[in-house]
Enzyme design. Structure first.
Site, PDB file in Angstrom:
ATOM      1  N   ALA A 198     -38.591 -58.289 -23.318  1.00 17.86           N
ATOM      2  CA  ALA A 198     -37.205 -58.026 -23.673  1.00 17.86           C
ATOM      3  C   ALA A 198     -36.636 -59.256 -24.380  1.00 17.86           C
ATOM      4  CB  ALA A 198     -36.385 -57.691 -22.435  1.00 17.86           C
ATOM      5  N   GLU A 204     -44.347 -53.164 -19.189  1.00 21.70           N
ATOM      6  CA  GLU A 204     -43.708 -51.992 -18.587  1.00 21.70           C
ATOM      7  C   GLU A 204     -43.778 -50.778 -19.516  1.00 21.70           C
ATOM      8  OE1 GLU A 204     -40.284 -53.916 -15.779  1.00 21.70           O
ATOM      9  OE2 GLU A 204     -40.193 -54.387 -17.912  1.00 21.70           O
ATOM     10  N   GLY A 210     -41.117 -56.399 -20.579  1.00 18.25           N
ATOM     11  CA  GLY A 210     -40.846 -55.035 -21.005  1.00 18.25           C
ATOM     12  C   GLY A 210     -41.987 -54.408 -21.774  1.00 18.25           C
ATOM     13  N   GLU A 245     -41.135 -62.396 -15.302  1.00 18.31           N
ATOM     14  CA  GLU A 245     -39.708 -62.424 -15.021  1.00 18.31           C
ATOM     15  C   GLU A 245     -39.293 -63.455 -13.966  1.00 18.31           C
ATOM     16  OE1 GLU A 245     -40.400 -58.395 -16.874  1.00 18.31           O
ATOM     17  OE2 GLU A 245     -41.464 -59.685 -15.435  1.00 18.31           O
TER      18      GLU A 245
END
Length: 259
Positions: free
Chosen positions: A64, A112, A109, A132
């Site tokens: 992200a 994911e 992300g 993260e």
């Protein structure tokens, strides 16, 4: 600017590309919004298998957009997580089967996103991870949930707690990906797999996907009932009549018509 591109190929295969290579295809609010809109455009009548990949040679999706996230409030952070989760769940439950072609970094992300696809193929240059906790947050787009389900809670917790990245061979060994290919041949292999999937009876393939997904969220008795219903739903379709008649007559079936 179009950050998400969709190209339909012959034979029912489509390729969805995250196209932000100057930022290593990092996800921000606009990219996620465009991904959502693109998924809504996919028509099972013409698309029988979807390949998801990233533009360029370095990254699938590098994560992200940290610059965008840095100053979010708690409420804004939760809203951003919901935006990503809603779209990734839409991808995960898309009726057509999906194949992630991971051509480089798949971090945060990006990891994911790959885990939201049914099948993951990767290049020998691919790197996976959920970094993260090193940034003071948790995964927010399903990483804690899908990783534990895919590779088991113990290994998932190790990777989540340490923020350690893993390369393609380890990703294969722990079951995060199904195959590793040379970076130059990855897309050809992904298209070959997608073509083989698309060549089978599409109603039956979609029913298999729903049976697995729904069954994993239920106990065994309920899951078997899901399978029974979907098994029965395939009968009296044109594709079932075509294929079984061809089998009995010892010939190849006519092309499936998605009906």
């Amino acid at each position: 600017m179009a950050f998400v591109e969709l190209e339909e190929r012959a034979g029912g295969v489509a390729i969805l590309t995250i196209n932000r290579p100057e930022a290593l295809n990092a996800l921000n609010g606009e990219v996620i919004s465009q991904l959502n809109e693109t998924l809504d455009r996919i028509d099972p009548a013409s698309v029988r298998c979807l390949i998801v990949t990233g533009a360029g040679q370095k990254a699938f999706v590098a994560g992200a957009d940290i610059a965008q996230m840095r100053d979010l409030t708690q409420a804004e952070g939760e809203a951003f997580g919901k935006q990503g989760n809603d779209v990734f769940r839409k991808l995960e439950t898309l009726s057509v089967p999906t194949v992630a072609a991971v051509n480089g970094f798949a971090l945060g992300g990006g990891c994911e996103l790959a885990m939201s696809c049914d099948i993951r193929l990767c290049a020998d240059t691919a790197v996976f991870g959920q970094p993260e906790v090193g940034l003071g947050i948790t995964p927010g787009f399903g990483g804690t949930q899908r990783m534990a389900r895919l590779i088991g809670p113990g290994k998932a917790k190790e990777l989540l707690y340490t923020a350690r990245n893993i390369k393609a061979p380890e990703a294969l060994s722990v079951g995060l990906v199904q195959a590793v290919y040379h970076v130059e041949t990855l897309m050809a292999e992904a298209e070959k797999l997608a073509g083989r999937i698309a060549g089978n009876a599409p109603i039956a393939v979609r029913a298999c996907k729903k049976a697995v997904n729904d069954g994993l969220e239920a106990d065994m008795d309920a899951a078997l009932l899901v399978e029974e219903k979907l098994f029965g739903s395939c009968f009296e379709t044109a594709d079932q009549k075509n294929a079984m008649t061809a089998f009995v007559e010892k010939r190849k079936p006519d092309p499936f018509i998605n009906g």
